[in-house]
Motif scaffolding. Structure first.
Motif, short mmCIF file in Angstrom:
data_model
loop_
_atom_site.label_atom_id
_atom_site.label_comp_id
_atom_site.label_asym_id
_atom_site.label_seq_id
_atom_site.Cartn_x
_atom_site.Cartn_y
_atom_site.Cartn_z
N THR A 32 0.81 -1.22 0.00
CA THR A 32 0.00 0.00 0.00
C THR A 32 0.85 1.27 0.00
OG1 THR A 32 -0.23 -0.25 2.42
CG2 THR A 32 -2.03 -1.06 1.05
N TYR A 88 1.73 1.75 -3.54
CA TYR A 88 0.47 2.18 -4.15
C TYR A 88 0.28 3.68 -3.94
CZ TYR A 88 -4.72 2.11 -4.67
OH TYR A 88 -6.02 2.33 -5.04
N ARG A 89 0.52 4.15 -2.73
CA ARG A 89 0.36 5.58 -2.41
C ARG A 89 1.37 6.42 -3.20
NH1 ARG A 89 3.37 8.60 1.49
NH2 ARG A 89 2.34 10.56 2.07
N LEU A 140 0.14 6.83 -6.69
CA LEU A 140 -1.01 7.74 -6.76
C LEU A 140 -0.56 9.20 -6.64
CD1 LEU A 140 -3.63 5.88 -4.51
CD2 LEU A 140 -3.55 5.97 -7.01
N PHE A 145 -5.61 5.05 -12.17
CA PHE A 145 -6.05 4.63 -10.84
C PHE A 145 -6.42 3.15 -10.83
CE2 PHE A 145 -9.63 3.91 -7.90
CZ PHE A 145 -8.98 4.14 -6.70
N PHE A 203 -4.64 0.30 -8.64
CA PHE A 203 -5.41 -0.48 -7.66
C PHE A 203 -5.15 -1.97 -7.83
CE2 PHE A 203 -9.22 -2.88 -6.51
CZ PHE A 203 -9.39 -2.49 -5.19
N CYS A 235 -1.59 -3.00 -7.03
CA CYS A 235 -1.37 -3.16 -5.59
C CYS A 235 -1.91 -4.50 -5.12
CB CYS A 235 -2.05 -2.01 -4.83
SG CYS A 235 -1.90 -2.11 -3.03
N TRP A 253 -8.59 -0.06 2.29
CA TRP A 253 -7.45 0.82 2.53
C TRP A 253 -7.56 2.08 1.68
CZ3 TRP A 253 -3.83 3.25 -0.39
CH2 TRP A 253 -2.73 3.79 0.29
N THR A 254 -7.97 1.91 0.41
CA THR A 254 -8.12 3.05 -0.50
C THR A 254 -9.15 4.04 0.03
OG1 THR A 254 -7.54 1.63 -2.39
CG2 THR A 254 -8.62 3.73 -2.86
N TYR A 310 -7.68 5.76 3.07
CA TYR A 310 -6.61 6.68 2.69
C TYR A 310 -7.18 7.99 2.12
CZ TYR A 310 -2.86 8.72 -0.13
OH TYR A 310 -1.96 9.59 -0.69
#
Length: 350
Positions: A53, A56-57, A60, A77, A81, A84, A133-134, A137
């Protein structure tokens, strides 16, 4: 409070580690698991989640502008996703291989793995966790960004308010100076001695006015001293035609008010009221207070008549400064009551 990039990063990883390892507690700390199984999967499970994650962040942040969320952003995106999810799944499978190369699972652990090892179940749970989590976040991100934008708006409004106040305060002195010079010019032809006295008084008043031009508020007592000088200046020209009385609540003397706000009312009453009356008249100043507000009233003999060529600069200045400093809590009115023109100001006590 505005978060610096370093504080944002620290907050992110703190929440990451706490959140994921709390989630691991609910999965692997079961009595029938061996110590090796329990602690290995607890540690590696949290580590896998944090790594997947976090990457992933990073993607993004560097590749998607959520303020302009167009078709390209949606595609990126979606790729991020599922990327990840794939990374999470791969790393989890790798940790299972590592465990099997070091330890042997007991029957309960083998049964647990068999019951939760189908591709569909693992993929579904992985997608669900990454999805949750998304959501979490972006909820936190939007809250932080919302607070930051709110602070920016407050700072922008404060800057705009200060600029407007400075403009308004800058209007006061030229307006006052213009009127005073006109009075002196008219008196020069009639009485040189009195005009010289007026110039001396005017010099004292301007020194005071420019000294207070950089502040938003001064004690009422200081404003009253300015008013007394203005009345003395006006009496040199108008003599007995101008009578001045005041009724001041002594408890209000130290209350802060916008500078020259009463002086502008007195000047307006003198110039547009008493000066136009052949027999002259009276200006009465009354200041009182209660637990919540300060009340300022200036009443002068005469009728409320506003000349067509009048800019009403002084009155507009008062209204705008009160609005900028106190919002809707302050008020200003000008009306004719029983043969008198009455200007009333209400200022909240903060």
């Amino acid at each position: 409070m505005t978060l610096t990039p370093r504080k944002k990063t620290f907050l992110f990883y703190t929440l990451q580690i706490i959140g994921w390892y709390v989630a691991q507690l609910t999965i692997f700390f079961v009595d029938d698991f061996s110590s090796s199984f329990r602690y290995f999967y607890f540690i590696t499970g949290g580590l896998v989640a944090v790594i997947a994650t976090s990457l992933y962040r990073i993607y993004l942040k560097n590749n998607i502008d959520f303020e302009v969320f167009d078709k390209r952003s949606i595609i990126r995106f979606t790729i991020a996703f599922f990327g990840c999810c794939g990374l999470y799944y791969t790393l989890s499978a790798f940790t299972d291989i590592v465990y099997d190369s070091i330890w042997i699972k007991n029957p309960f652990e083998l049964e647990f793995i068999m019951d939760h090892d189908s591709f569909f179940e693992v993929a579904s749970s992985t997608i669900l966790m990454v999805f949750l989590w998304t959501i979490t976040y972006f909820t936190i991100k939007f809250i932080i960004e919302g607070n930051k934008n709110h602070l920016k708006n407050l700072e922008l409004n404060a800057t705009l308010r200060e600029a407007q106040l400075n403009t308004l305060k800058g209007q006061v002195n030229p307006h006052f100076l213009f009127n005073s010079i006109n009075n002196i010019r008219g008196l020069m032809l009639e009485d040189v001695g009195k005009s010289q006295e007026m110039i001396s008084k005017l010099s004292e008043m301007l020194e005071y006015a420019f000294a207070k031009n950089t502040v938003d508020a001064i004690p009422l007592q200081e404003e009253l001293e300015m008013v007394e000088n203005y009345i003395a200046l006006s009496k040199i020209q108008m003599e007995e035609r101008l009578q001045y009385v005041e009724e001041i609540d002594e408890e209000a003397l130290q209350i802060p008010i916008p500078p020259m706000i009463i002086q502008l009312l007195i000047e307006n009453a003198t110039k547009h009221g008493i000066a136009n009356l052949k027999e002259g008249g009276t200006i009465a100043l009354k200041v009182a207070k209660d637990n919540e507000n300060l009340f300022i009233n200036v009443a002068n003999t005469g009728k409320l008549k506003i000349a067509k060529d009048s800019t009403q600069l002084g009155l507009k200045n008062i209204r705008q400064r009160l609005r900028l400093l106190y919002g809707q809590k302050a008020s200003f009115s000008l009306q004719e009551i029983e043969g008198k023109v009455v200007a009333s100001i209400k200022i909240p006590l903060e």
